[in-house]
Design a protein around this motif. Structure first.
Motif, PDB file in Angstrom:
ATOM      1  N   SER A  30      -2.219   8.597   7.861  1.00 58.77           N
ATOM      2  CA  SER A  30      -2.385   9.472   8.909  1.00 58.77           C
ATOM      3  C   SER A  30      -1.762  10.885   7.165  1.00 58.77           C
ATOM      4  O   SER A  30      -0.942  10.178   6.212  1.00 58.77           O
ATOM      5  CB  SER A  30      -0.570   9.296   9.423  1.00 58.77           C
ATOM      6  OG  SER A  30       0.297   9.572   8.827  1.00 58.77           O
ATOM      7  N   THR A  31      -2.459  12.080   7.931  1.00 54.98           N
ATOM      8  CA  THR A  31      -1.871  13.138   6.975  1.00 54.98           C
ATOM      9  C   THR A  31      -0.084  13.163   6.000  1.00 54.98           C
ATOM     10  O   THR A  31      -0.153  13.308   5.282  1.00 54.98           O
ATOM     11  CB  THR A  31      -2.184  14.329   7.395  1.00 54.98           C
ATOM     12  OG1 THR A  31      -3.453  14.660   7.137  1.00 54.98           O
ATOM     13  CG2 THR A  31      -1.982  15.721   6.376  1.00 54.98           C
ATOM     14  N   THR A  32       0.826  12.869   7.520  1.00 58.08           N
ATOM     15  CA  THR A  32       2.071  12.959   7.211  1.00 58.08           C
ATOM     16  C   THR A  32       2.494  12.053   6.526  1.00 58.08           C
ATOM     17  O   THR A  32       3.187  12.295   5.789  1.00 58.08           O
ATOM     18  CB  THR A  32       2.658  12.449   8.952  1.00 58.08           C
ATOM     19  OG1 THR A  32       2.224  13.258   9.984  1.00 58.08           O
ATOM     20  CG2 THR A  32       3.735  12.655   8.803  1.00 58.08           C
ATOM     21  N   GLU A  33       1.972  10.926   6.322  1.00 57.24           N
ATOM     22  CA  GLU A  33       2.397   9.448   5.084  1.00 57.24           C
ATOM     23  C   GLU A  33       1.979  10.133   3.746  1.00 57.24           C
ATOM     24  O   GLU A  33       2.803   9.724   2.943  1.00 57.24           O
ATOM     25  CB  GLU A  33       1.665   7.888   5.737  1.00 57.24           C
ATOM     26  CG  GLU A  33       2.060   7.190   4.860  1.00 57.24           C
ATOM     27  CD  GLU A  33       1.239   6.284   5.664  1.00 57.24           C
ATOM     28  OE1 GLU A  33       1.373   5.282   4.869  1.00 57.24           O
ATOM     29  OE2 GLU A  33       0.991   6.191   6.383  1.00 57.24           O
ATOM     30  N   PHE A  46       0.606  -1.091  -0.094  1.00 54.88           N
ATOM     31  CA  PHE A  46      -0.032  -0.166  -0.289  1.00 54.88           C
ATOM     32  C   PHE A  46       0.649   1.574   0.038  1.00 54.88           C
ATOM     33  O   PHE A  46       1.772   1.410   1.021  1.00 54.88           O
ATOM     34  CB  PHE A  46      -0.836   0.293   1.114  1.00 54.88           C
ATOM     35  CG  PHE A  46      -1.757   1.455   1.299  1.00 54.88           C
ATOM     36  CD1 PHE A  46      -3.167   1.677   0.738  1.00 54.88           C
ATOM     37  CD2 PHE A  46      -1.378   2.593   2.162  1.00 54.88           C
ATOM     38  CE1 PHE A  46      -3.756   2.379   0.202  1.00 54.88           C
ATOM     39  CE2 PHE A  46      -1.701   3.649   2.467  1.00 54.88           C
ATOM     40  CZ  PHE A  46      -3.384   3.800   1.140  1.00 54.88           C
ATOM     41  N   ILE A  47       0.279   1.423  -0.867  1.00 52.47           N
ATOM     42  CA  ILE A  47       1.263   3.322  -0.846  1.00 52.47           C
ATOM     43  C   ILE A  47      -0.189   4.834  -1.459  1.00 52.47           C
ATOM     44  O   ILE A  47      -0.647   4.300  -2.422  1.00 52.47           O
ATOM     45  CB  ILE A  47       2.377   3.857  -2.572  1.00 52.47           C
ATOM     46  CG1 ILE A  47       3.151   2.622  -2.104  1.00 52.47           C
ATOM     47  CG2 ILE A  47       2.464   4.869  -2.596  1.00 52.47           C
ATOM     48  CD1 ILE A  47       4.391   2.346  -3.192  1.00 52.47           C
ATOM     49  N   PRO A  48       0.299   5.608  -0.151  1.00 52.09           N
ATOM     50  CA  PRO A  48      -1.174   6.727  -0.392  1.00 52.09           C
ATOM     51  C   PRO A  48      -1.192   6.713  -1.628  1.00 52.09           C
ATOM     52  O   PRO A  48      -1.989   7.712  -1.678  1.00 52.09           O
ATOM     53  CB  PRO A  48      -1.123   6.749   1.396  1.00 52.09           C
ATOM     54  CG  PRO A  48       0.426   6.964   1.479  1.00 52.09           C
ATOM     55  CD  PRO A  48       0.689   5.814   0.438  1.00 52.09           C
ATOM     56  N   VAL A  49      -0.435   7.263  -2.427  1.00 48.54           N
ATOM     57  CA  VAL A  49      -0.115   8.620  -3.631  1.00 48.54           C
ATOM     58  C   VAL A  49       0.310   7.564  -4.665  1.00 48.54           C
ATOM     59  O   VAL A  49       1.044   6.781  -4.846  1.00 48.54           O
ATOM     60  CB  VAL A  49       0.516   9.555  -2.809  1.00 48.54           C
ATOM     61  CG1 VAL A  49       0.804   9.912  -4.631  1.00 48.54           C
ATOM     62  CG2 VAL A  49       0.649  10.119  -1.957  1.00 48.54           C
ATOM     63  N   TYR A  50      -0.695   7.409  -6.000  1.00 48.66           N
ATOM     64  CA  TYR A  50      -0.404   6.724  -6.898  1.00 48.66           C
ATOM     65  C   TYR A  50      -0.729   7.043  -8.446  1.00 48.66           C
ATOM     66  O   TYR A  50      -1.220   8.118  -8.434  1.00 48.66           O
ATOM     67  CB  TYR A  50      -1.280   4.785  -6.668  1.00 48.66           C
ATOM     68  CG  TYR A  50      -2.649   5.521  -6.535  1.00 48.66           C
ATOM     69  CD1 TYR A  50      -4.105   5.756  -7.734  1.00 48.66           C
ATOM     70  CD2 TYR A  50      -3.279   6.309  -5.149  1.00 48.66           C
ATOM     71  CE1 TYR A  50      -5.589   6.119  -7.567  1.00 48.66           C
ATOM     72  CE2 TYR A  50      -4.740   6.435  -5.400  1.00 48.66           C
ATOM     73  CZ  TYR A  50      -5.225   6.258  -6.604  1.00 48.66           C
ATOM     74  OH  TYR A  50      -6.642   6.827  -6.680  1.00 48.66           O
ATOM     75  N   GLY A  53      -3.540  10.589  -7.700  1.00 48.00           N
ATOM     76  CA  GLY A  53      -4.203   9.909  -6.728  1.00 48.00           C
ATOM     77  C   GLY A  53      -3.588  10.410  -5.922  1.00 48.00           C
ATOM     78  O   GLY A  53      -2.278   9.725  -5.315  1.00 48.00           O
ATOM     79  N   ILE A  54      -4.173  10.311  -4.894  1.00 48.57           N
ATOM     80  CA  ILE A  54      -4.703  10.631  -3.175  1.00 48.57           C
ATOM     81  C   ILE A  54      -5.397   9.230  -2.402  1.00 48.57           C
ATOM     82  O   ILE A  54      -6.554   9.753  -3.020  1.00 48.57           O
ATOM     83  CB  ILE A  54      -4.670  12.333  -2.271  1.00 48.57           C
ATOM     84  CG1 ILE A  54      -3.230  12.764  -2.705  1.00 48.57           C
ATOM     85  CG2 ILE A  54      -4.078  11.498  -0.617  1.00 48.57           C
ATOM     86  CD1 ILE A  54      -2.426  13.982  -2.539  1.00 48.57           C
ATOM     87  N   ASP A  55      -4.882   8.253  -2.174  1.00 53.53           N
ATOM     88  CA  ASP A  55      -5.441   7.315  -1.779  1.00 53.53           C
ATOM     89  C   ASP A  55      -5.664   7.571   0.373  1.00 53.53           C
ATOM     90  O   ASP A  55      -4.936   7.156   0.850  1.00 53.53           O
ATOM     91  CB  ASP A  55      -4.971   6.094  -1.542  1.00 53.53           C
ATOM     92  CG  ASP A  55      -5.905   4.775  -1.166  1.00 53.53           C
ATOM     93  OD1 ASP A  55      -7.121   4.992  -0.608  1.00 53.53           O
ATOM     94  OD2 ASP A  55      -6.140   3.524  -1.686  1.00 53.53           O
ATOM     95  N   PRO A  56      -7.020   8.625   1.155  1.00 53.96           N
ATOM     96  CA  PRO A  56      -6.921   8.442   2.588  1.00 53.96           C
ATOM     97  C   PRO A  56      -7.338   6.988   3.585  1.00 53.96           C
ATOM     98  O   PRO A  56      -7.663   7.020   4.397  1.00 53.96           O
ATOM     99  CB  PRO A  56      -7.628   9.851   2.333  1.00 53.96           C
ATOM    100  CG  PRO A  56      -8.710   9.596   1.457  1.00 53.96           C
ATOM    101  CD  PRO A  56      -7.959   8.501   0.369  1.00 53.96           C
ATOM    102  N   LYS A 102       7.497  12.478  -3.615  1.00 52.00           N
ATOM    103  CA  LYS A 102       8.275  12.111  -3.999  1.00 52.00           C
ATOM    104  C   LYS A 102       7.927  12.536  -6.122  1.00 52.00           C
ATOM    105  O   LYS A 102       8.645  11.927  -6.800  1.00 52.00           O
ATOM    106  CB  LYS A 102       7.931   9.940  -3.131  1.00 52.00           C
ATOM    107  CG  LYS A 102       8.325  10.284  -2.074  1.00 52.00           C
ATOM    108  CD  LYS A 102       8.102   8.920  -1.987  1.00 52.00           C
ATOM    109  CE  LYS A 102       8.521   8.508  -0.372  1.00 52.00           C
ATOM    110  NZ  LYS A 102       8.641   6.705  -0.016  1.00 52.00           N
ATOM    111  N   PHE A 103       6.824  12.477  -5.620  1.00 56.93           N
ATOM    112  CA  PHE A 103       6.001  13.229  -6.760  1.00 56.93           C
ATOM    113  C   PHE A 103       6.185  13.838  -7.298  1.00 56.93           C
ATOM    114  O   PHE A 103       6.306  14.424  -8.637  1.00 56.93           O
ATOM    115  CB  PHE A 103       4.386  12.650  -7.120  1.00 56.93           C
ATOM    116  CG  PHE A 103       4.329  10.818  -6.913  1.00 56.93           C
ATOM    117  CD1 PHE A 103       3.775  10.099  -8.080  1.00 56.93           C
ATOM    118  CD2 PHE A 103       3.931  10.648  -6.361  1.00 56.93           C
ATOM    119  CE1 PHE A 103       3.958   9.458  -7.839  1.00 56.93           C
ATOM    120  CE2 PHE A 103       4.497   9.856  -5.567  1.00 56.93           C
ATOM    121  CZ  PHE A 103       3.818   8.269  -6.566  1.00 56.93           C
TER     122      PHE A 103
END
Length: 264
Positions: free
Chosen positions: A60-63, A9-13, A26-29, A70-71
């Motif tokens: 978390s918002t921090t994660e 799982f990576i929250p940004v894709y 994409g942001i996956d919260p 990174k993007f």
């Protein structure tokens, strides 16, 4: 940077190529466990694993921000909150939107099914988004139960009314997204058109699901699908492009609101 197909799982894709919004990051919260107030029969994530309407901090918002960095420089048209379920179930939605806008200075879109619009905190958070696309596939209770399979008993009239109330105060661009699996009868079409007239969205998006649905939860369902998937899938019922086009033209003729349509 582009994410690869993986079970991690990576929250940004993405970036993901969207027929509606161009290149989207994409942001996956929501997290690795798919969580939604609906379990739609056509969901590209597969069967929803956690069918609830409870809001919580899932990621978390921090994660999210650490992965978002990174993007950089975020060479995309838009950043979209969607991912592994209903993004407005994220209790830190407002913070995610605020910090993402501050970090990237990119337009932000939220895809939602509108079931949380009874919550004032959700409505307030969504006003921070440049665009909101609300998915609503039903004008009858039978459609809602058969297509969207909600996690709890819902009043469909209340959902439509909550969308209208949000539209009345929202200053951004609002789209209504509707998935059509089988032809609608005349009465349902008239009801839909009348509801759209009352809401006055900026755009309507009609889809019919041509892509097979994964039998089980698949993390890569967040992204663009290729023809081949290395897991079991189910072929979905859908209507012809001609019928989709005819309905789109009927809606536009009666509302004068732009309608885009696609076999998705």
């Amino acid at each position: 940077m582009m994410t690869k197909l993986t079970d991690e799982f990576i929250p940004v894709y993405g970036p993901v190529k969207s027929w509606r919004y161009g290149q989207s990051l994409g942001i996956d919260p929501i997290g690795k466990i798919s969580t939604c107030s609906f379990n739609c029969v056509y969901c590209q994530l597969g069967e929803i694993e956690q069918k609830i309407s409870d809001r919580s901090v899932y990621v978390s918002t921090t994660e999210i921000l650490l992965n978002l960095q990174k993007f950089a420089p975020w060479d995309v048209d838009i950043i979209t909150l969607s991912g592994s379920g209903e993004p407005t179930l994220a209790l830190n939605l407002k913070e995610i939107l605020q910090e993402t806008k501050k970090l990237t200075n990119k337009p932000i879109l939220v895809l939602t099914n509108g079931t949380t619009l009874t919550n004032p905190e959700v409505k307030l958070a969504l006003t921070l988004a440049d665009r909101v696309s609300i998915k609503i596939d039903a004008v009858t209770l039978k459609q809602l139960q058969g297509i969207n399979r909600p996690a709890e008993i819902l009043n469909l009239s209340d959902i439509w009314q909550n969308i209208k109330d949000f539209r009345d105060k929202y200053q951004g661009k609002l789209a209504i997204q509707t998935m059509i699996l089988s032809p609608w009868n005349t009465q349902n079409k008239i009801e839909y058109i009348n509801l759209i007239k009352s809401i006055k969205p900026d755009e309507i998006q009609l889809n019919t699901p041509t892509r097979p649905k994964p039998i089980k939860r698949q993390l890569d369902g967040r992204e663009n699908h290729t023809e081949y998937r290395p897991y079991a899938v189910q072929k979905l019922k859908c209507i012809s492009l001609e019928k989709l086009q005819n309905f789109a033209e009927e809606i536009y003729k009666n509302t004068n609101i732009p309608v885009r349509y696609k076999q998705k």
